[in-house]
Write an enzyme that holds these catalytic residues in place. Structure first.
Site, PDB file in Angstrom:
ATOM      1  N   ASP A  79       0.874  -1.179   0.000  1.00  0.00           N
ATOM      2  CA  ASP A  79       0.000   0.000   0.000  1.00  0.00           C
ATOM      3  C   ASP A  79       0.909   1.228   0.000  1.00  0.00           C
ATOM      4  O   ASP A  79       2.117   1.124   0.238  1.00  0.00           O
ATOM      5  CB  ASP A  79      -0.900   0.000   1.245  1.00  0.00           C
ATOM      6  CG  ASP A  79      -1.831   1.218   1.287  1.00  0.00           C
ATOM      7  OD1 ASP A  79      -2.278   1.665   0.213  1.00  0.00           O
ATOM      8  OD2 ASP A  79      -2.092   1.745   2.381  1.00  0.00           O
ATOM      9  N   SER A  80       0.290   2.389  -0.200  1.00  0.00           N
ATOM     10  CA  SER A  80       1.067   3.634  -0.118  1.00  0.00           C
ATOM     11  C   SER A  80       1.582   3.846   1.305  1.00  0.00           C
ATOM     12  O   SER A  80       2.543   4.586   1.500  1.00  0.00           O
ATOM     13  CB  SER A  80       0.191   4.818  -0.514  1.00  0.00           C
ATOM     14  OG  SER A  80      -0.880   4.956   0.408  1.00  0.00           O
ATOM     15  N   GLU A 120      -1.900   7.993   8.649  1.00  0.00           N
ATOM     16  CA  GLU A 120      -0.441   7.822   8.616  1.00  0.00           C
ATOM     17  C   GLU A 120       0.199   8.281   9.924  1.00  0.00           C
ATOM     18  O   GLU A 120       1.238   7.778  10.336  1.00  0.00           O
ATOM     19  CB  GLU A 120       0.167   8.606   7.447  1.00  0.00           C
ATOM     20  CG  GLU A 120      -0.030   7.951   6.087  1.00  0.00           C
ATOM     21  CD  GLU A 120       0.634   6.586   5.974  1.00  0.00           C
ATOM     22  OE1 GLU A 120       1.846   6.482   6.219  1.00  0.00           O
ATOM     23  OE2 GLU A 120      -0.084   5.610   5.660  1.00  0.00           O
ATOM     24  N   TYR A 169      -0.816   8.608  -2.102  1.00  0.00           N
ATOM     25  CA  TYR A 169      -0.845   8.474  -3.560  1.00  0.00           C
ATOM     26  C   TYR A 169      -2.006   9.264  -4.178  1.00  0.00           C
ATOM     27  O   TYR A 169      -2.015   9.501  -5.387  1.00  0.00           O
ATOM     28  CB  TYR A 169      -1.068   7.005  -3.954  1.00  0.00           C
ATOM     29  CG  TYR A 169       0.128   6.082  -3.850  1.00  0.00           C
ATOM     30  CD1 TYR A 169       1.396   6.535  -3.517  1.00  0.00           C
ATOM     31  CD2 TYR A 169      -0.027   4.719  -4.115  1.00  0.00           C
ATOM     32  CE1 TYR A 169       2.470   5.656  -3.443  1.00  0.00           C
ATOM     33  CE2 TYR A 169       1.035   3.844  -4.048  1.00  0.00           C
ATOM     34  CZ  TYR A 169       2.285   4.309  -3.706  1.00  0.00           C
ATOM     35  OH  TYR A 169       3.337   3.441  -3.641  1.00  0.00           O
ATOM     36  N   CYS A 228      -4.508  -1.286  -1.898  1.00  0.00           N
ATOM     37  CA  CYS A 228      -4.636   0.159  -2.102  1.00  0.00           C
ATOM     38  C   CYS A 228      -5.600   0.367  -3.265  1.00  0.00           C
ATOM     39  O   CYS A 228      -5.321  -0.074  -4.386  1.00  0.00           O
ATOM     40  CB  CYS A 228      -3.256   0.725  -2.449  1.00  0.00           C
ATOM     41  SG  CYS A 228      -3.281   2.481  -2.856  1.00  0.00           S
ATOM     42  N   CYS A 280     -11.110   3.304   0.403  1.00  0.00           N
ATOM     43  CA  CYS A 280      -9.669   3.504   0.591  1.00  0.00           C
ATOM     44  C   CYS A 280      -9.308   2.703   1.832  1.00  0.00           C
ATOM     45  O   CYS A 280     -10.000   2.782   2.854  1.00  0.00           O
ATOM     46  CB  CYS A 280      -9.367   4.982   0.805  1.00  0.00           C
ATOM     47  SG  CYS A 280      -7.686   5.305   1.406  1.00  0.00           S
ATOM     48  N   HIS A 334      -7.013   2.963   3.978  1.00  0.00           N
ATOM     49  CA  HIS A 334      -6.712   3.742   5.187  1.00  0.00           C
ATOM     50  C   HIS A 334      -7.980   4.040   5.991  1.00  0.00           C
ATOM     51  O   HIS A 334      -7.953   4.104   7.214  1.00  0.00           O
ATOM     52  CB  HIS A 334      -6.074   5.083   4.820  1.00  0.00           C
ATOM     53  CG  HIS A 334      -4.612   5.013   4.511  1.00  0.00           C
ATOM     54  ND1 HIS A 334      -4.123   4.500   3.343  1.00  0.00           N
ATOM     55  CD2 HIS A 334      -3.528   5.423   5.232  1.00  0.00           C
ATOM     56  CE1 HIS A 334      -2.800   4.593   3.334  1.00  0.00           C
ATOM     57  NE2 HIS A 334      -2.410   5.154   4.477  1.00  0.00           N
TER      58      HIS A 334
HETATM   59  N1  DGL Z   1      -4.762   3.134   1.010  1.00  0.00           N
HETATM   60  C1  DGL Z   1      -4.806   3.866  -0.235  1.00  0.00           C
HETATM   61  C2  DGL Z   1      -6.102   3.550  -0.960  1.00  0.00           C
HETATM   62  O1  DGL Z   1      -6.714   2.537  -0.663  1.00  0.00           O
HETATM   63  C3  DGL Z   1      -4.527   5.299   0.053  1.00  0.00           C
HETATM   64  C4  DGL Z   1      -4.095   6.047  -1.118  1.00  0.00           C
HETATM   65  C5  DGL Z   1      -3.271   7.264  -0.804  1.00  0.00           C
HETATM   66  O2  DGL Z   1      -2.138   7.084  -0.388  1.00  0.00           O
HETATM   67  O3  DGL Z   1      -3.752   8.368  -1.061  1.00  0.00           O
HETATM   68  O4  DGL Z   1      -6.524   4.252  -1.845  1.00  0.00           O
END
Ligand code: DGL
Length: 284
Positions: A30-31, A171, A62, A93, A203, A205
């Protein structure tokens, strides 16, 4: 009795030490830390499998990045996981999925498993006919989400809500402060005012903001995510490389980050996972 036991033990020993392939982990990326929500669902579904996770923390989020950048990172992270023995890669992600999954599947021969926002079950559940989708800007503007709406939500009103700031909060491990609750209330307001009774976490997160989102939305609103669905898909797609007849084992869990301060990422990941973990630095 003794003969039978001896026979069972020799068969188990033979299977453990003979031609079984070396055990290979499932790779997940993931990011940042959000993909741990998928990691936890996979751990729950497949308790014996070794897991290898990489958070591209140095480059998160991201959500506002260019497609070229996200594709280059998705390729580099997948190569990293494969070089560490991954037998399958899970794109944990949504943003990387909508931008890069087709390219990853063309380029790599191992299974590449990805997730999509739970729009179909949300529409099926909604009584009001209004569904809210919370995701990054890149995800809500993607053709994949437009296709999901076209295929599954012809008779529903789907409101797509980008949520700038959510990824950054997670984060930092800040999932429940007053400032986070304010931000959640701000992004949810248009959806709740329009009568959305079902919210989709598009998402990975945002899964860690579920309690805050539920608190703001109230108990009558259903909040859905895709982590269990993707874990079921992983279970269907992978071949286990655990030796047949082997005794129960402690599955290995290895966590990497591209952040220059892995210690800080360890603290946040430990909080999200509810146990102490050590995260290693990976230069990619
Ligand atoms: N966890 C990522 C997602 O599911 C986050 C993307 C991000 O870093 O903006 O989209």
């Amino acid at each position: 009795m003794d003969i039978m036991r001896g026979l069972r033990e020799s068969v188990a020993g033979f299977l453990m030490h003979s031609s079984q392939p070396k055990h290979q982990p499932i790779g997940i990326f993931d990011s940042g830390v959000g993909g741990l929500s998928v990691y936890q669902a996979i751990r729950h579904a497949l308790p014996d499998e070794d897991l290898l996770y990489i958070a591209d923390s140095h480059n998160a989020p991201y959500g506002e990045r260019s497609s070229e950048f996200i594709i280059a990172r998705a390729i580099a992270l997948t190569e990293f996981l494969i070089s560490h023995g991954a037998k399958a890669v899970v794109v944990a992600c949504n943003t990387a999925t909508v931008i890069a999954v087709d390219i990853l599947r063309q380029r790599f021969s191992i299974p590449i498993i990805a997730l999509e926002p739970a729009i179909k079950p949300a529409v099926a559940h909604s009584q009001s006919g209004t569904v809210g989708v919370l995701a990054t800007r890149r995800t809500v503007e993607s053709p994949s989400v437009a296709r999901l709406c076209r295929d599954y939500a012809a008779d529903a009103r789907v409101m797509l809500q980008p949520c700038p700031g959510f990824v950054e909060r997670v984060e930092l491990g800040d999932i429940d402060s007053p400032a986070t609750l304010d931000l959640v209330a701000q992004h949810l307001a248009p959806l709740l005012q329009s009568g959305a009774d079902t919210l989709v976490l598009g998402c990975t997160h945002y899964v860690y903001l579920r309690a805050a989102i539920q608190q703001v939305a109230g108990g009558n609103v259903l909040v859905l995510d895709s982590s269990e669905a993707v874990a079921r898909q992983v279970a269907r797609r992978i071949c286990t490389t655990l030796p047949l007849g082997a005794p129960p084992r402690q599955a290995r869990e290895t966590l990497f980050t591209t952040a220059l301060s892995p210690h800080q990422v360890s603290t946040v990941m430990s909080r999200l996972l509810g146990k102490d973990v050590r995260v290693e630095f990976a230069e990619i």
